[in-house]
Design a protein around this motif. Structure first.
Motif, short mmCIF file in Angstrom:
data_model
loop_
_atom_site.label_atom_id
_atom_site.label_comp_id
_atom_site.label_asym_id
_atom_site.label_seq_id
_atom_site.Cartn_x
_atom_site.Cartn_y
_atom_site.Cartn_z
N CYS A 56 40.14 42.30 34.21
CA CYS A 56 38.74 41.99 34.57
C CYS A 56 38.47 42.38 36.02
O CYS A 56 37.40 42.91 36.34
N VAL A 57 39.43 42.11 36.90
CA VAL A 57 39.29 42.46 38.31
C VAL A 57 39.22 43.98 38.49
O VAL A 57 38.36 44.50 39.22
N GLU A 58 40.10 44.69 37.81
CA GLU A 58 40.12 46.15 37.93
C GLU A 58 38.86 46.79 37.36
O GLU A 58 38.30 47.70 37.97
N LEU A 59 38.39 46.33 36.22
CA LEU A 59 37.19 46.90 35.61
C LEU A 59 35.96 46.67 36.47
O LEU A 59 35.04 47.49 36.47
N ARG A 60 35.94 45.57 37.22
CA ARG A 60 34.79 45.25 38.07
C ARG A 60 34.99 45.71 39.51
O ARG A 60 34.14 45.50 40.35
N ASN A 61 36.13 46.33 39.80
CA ASN A 61 36.44 46.84 41.13
C ASN A 61 36.29 45.76 42.20
O ASN A 61 35.64 45.95 43.23
N ILE A 62 36.93 44.61 41.96
CA ILE A 62 36.85 43.47 42.85
C ILE A 62 38.08 43.43 43.74
O ILE A 62 39.20 43.57 43.28
N GLU A 63 37.85 43.19 45.04
CA GLU A 63 38.96 43.01 45.96
C GLU A 63 39.27 41.53 46.05
O GLU A 63 38.38 40.70 46.10
N THR A 64 40.56 41.19 46.06
CA THR A 64 40.98 39.79 46.11
C THR A 64 41.89 39.57 47.32
O THR A 64 42.10 40.48 48.11
N SER A 65 42.42 38.38 47.42
CA SER A 65 43.35 38.06 48.50
C SER A 65 44.54 37.29 47.93
O SER A 65 44.61 37.03 46.73
N ASP A 66 45.42 36.88 48.82
CA ASP A 66 46.60 36.11 48.41
C ASP A 66 46.24 34.69 47.97
O ASP A 66 47.10 33.96 47.49
N ALA A 67 44.98 34.29 48.14
CA ALA A 67 44.55 32.94 47.73
C ALA A 67 44.52 32.79 46.22
O ALA A 67 44.48 31.67 45.71
N VAL A 68 44.55 33.91 45.51
CA VAL A 68 44.53 33.88 44.04
C VAL A 68 45.67 34.73 43.50
O VAL A 68 46.22 35.58 44.20
N ASN A 69 46.02 34.49 42.25
CA ASN A 69 47.11 35.22 41.60
C ASN A 69 46.54 36.13 40.53
O ASN A 69 45.86 35.65 39.61
N LEU A 70 46.80 37.42 40.63
CA LEU A 70 46.40 38.34 39.57
C LEU A 70 47.44 38.29 38.46
O LEU A 70 48.64 38.34 38.73
N VAL A 71 46.97 38.18 37.22
CA VAL A 71 47.90 38.12 36.09
C VAL A 71 47.51 39.15 35.04
O VAL A 71 46.34 39.41 34.81
N GLY A 72 48.52 39.72 34.43
CA GLY A 72 48.32 40.66 33.34
C GLY A 72 48.20 39.93 32.02
O GLY A 72 48.29 38.69 31.95
N ASP A 73 48.02 40.69 30.98
CA ASP A 73 47.83 40.11 29.65
C ASP A 73 49.01 39.25 29.19
O ASP A 73 48.82 38.19 28.61
N SER A 74 50.23 39.70 29.46
CA SER A 74 51.39 38.94 28.99
C SER A 74 51.49 37.58 29.71
O SER A 74 51.81 36.57 29.07
N THR A 75 51.20 37.54 31.00
CA THR A 75 51.22 36.28 31.73
C THR A 75 50.10 35.37 31.27
O THR A 75 50.27 34.16 31.13
N TRP A 76 48.93 35.96 31.00
CA TRP A 76 47.79 35.20 30.49
C TRP A 76 48.16 34.54 29.16
O TRP A 76 47.90 33.36 28.96
N VAL A 77 48.77 35.28 28.27
CA VAL A 77 49.18 34.73 26.98
C VAL A 77 50.20 33.62 27.18
O VAL A 77 50.13 32.56 26.54
N GLU A 78 51.12 33.81 28.09
CA GLU A 78 52.12 32.77 28.38
C GLU A 78 51.45 31.51 28.92
O GLU A 78 51.78 30.40 28.51
N LEU A 79 50.51 31.68 29.84
CA LEU A 79 49.80 30.53 30.41
C LEU A 79 49.12 29.68 29.33
O LEU A 79 49.20 28.46 29.35
N ILE A 80 48.44 30.35 28.42
CA ILE A 80 47.69 29.58 27.42
C ILE A 80 48.57 29.09 26.27
O ILE A 80 48.17 28.20 25.55
N SER A 81 49.75 29.65 26.14
CA SER A 81 50.62 29.19 25.04
C SER A 81 51.50 28.02 25.45
O SER A 81 51.91 27.24 24.60
#
Length: 88
Positions: A56-81
């Motif tokens: 979502c961040v890449e598609l929207r070309n959003i710049e972030t900082s170390d205050a947040v954690n970028l996660v890929g699909d596999s980590t997202w699935v792990e988080l919700i499972s």
């Protein structure tokens, strides 16, 4: 077991009551969709971790900082499972 609160809209779309309910050091927040544009506002929440879905961040070309954690699909699935989830 922790709880992951998943948001897809900017923080301003949610009531003050909702925002109060999710403020807990045991909770985690995952931002998807247009919520990623508002990641700075979400960092003011008193929660354990804030995650942004990397695609979502890449598609929207959003710049972030170390205050947040970028996660890929596999980590997202792990988080919700392995955690309880609440979609807002």
């Amino acid at each position: 077991m922790s709880t992951v609160h998943i948001f897809s809209k900017p923080l301003s779309n949610y009531s003050a009551t909702t925002i109060e309910l999710i403020q807990n050091d045991a909770y985690q927040v995952l931002l998807t969709g247009d919520a990623c544009f508002d990641w700075r506002a979400f960092t003011s929440l008193k929660v354990k971790n804030i995650y942004l879905l990397k695609t979502c961040v890449e598609l929207r070309n959003i710049e972030t900082s170390d205050a947040v954690n970028l996660v890929g699909d596999s980590t997202w699935v792990e988080l919700i499972s392995i955690n309880n989830t609440v979609n807002w």
